[in-house]
Design an enzyme around this catalytic site. Structure first.
Site: not given
Length: 189
Positions: A72-74
């Protein structure tokens, strides 16, 4: 739920680990250093999805038949500008000053990768900050060291508690993982 794969969270994030644990997903953590550069022509959700898929691709050659990599990447977007993790106190101050009294979007891209399947998806949440004083910003940076957080803040931290007036969308997305969407994807993965 009966999760039957060997789930591997490719993240150091204590928040993502907490969320997966609370979801009841048995997983192990595995982390590699991956550069988080992205093509300049990407915007908003495209950036988050690209980075999540890019992180997953680092594990492609190591996958075993029952493995599912979760990456994931925010990112935080103010207008169309991506606010990454700050590199210094001054940069964190600048970001939080820009966010003060305004709304912004938080995008989290997620990639699920196995030997025979790949799914990439994202979610967006709009966050509204009240006006923050310079003293509040300095206090937060000095005491909570938000240098590992996109946009220089964590919604679950002190600044989130005192500075966020409201959100539209998933709170867990702002923490770093749109759990509701992840759950739906895992059921059919």
């Amino acid at each position: 739920m009966n999760f039957t794969k060997n789930y591997i969270l490719a993240s150091n994030s204590p928040r993502r680990k907490e969320l997966l644990t609370n979801l009841g997903l048995p997983f192990q953590s595995r982390v590699k250093e991956v550069h988080e550069d992205f093509p300049a022509d990407l915007v908003r959700a495209e950036v988050a999805e690209y980075l999540a898929a890019h992180k997953a691709s680092a594990y492609q050659d190591e996958l075993q038949p029952n493995d599912v990599i979760i990456t994931a990447d925010t990112i935080v977007c103010l207008d169309d500008k991506v606010l990454n993790k700050p590199l210094s106190h001054a940069e964190a101050t600048r970001m939080l000053t820009q966010l003060s009294g305004r709304s912004h979007e938080v995008y989290t891209g997620v990639c699920l990768l196995s030997l025979d399947k790949s799914v990439v998806f994202s979610d967006v949440t709009t966050v509204y900050f009240r006006d923050l004083t310079r003293e509040e910003i300095d206090y937060y940076i000095n005491h909570f060291k938000p240098f590992d957080k996109a946009g220089s803040y964590g919604a679950q931290d002190w600044l989130g508690m005192v500075g966020i007036e409201r959100i539209e969308g998933s709170y867990f997305n702002v923490m770093g993982l749109p759990v509701h969407l992840l759950y739906e994807q895992l059921l059919s993965f």
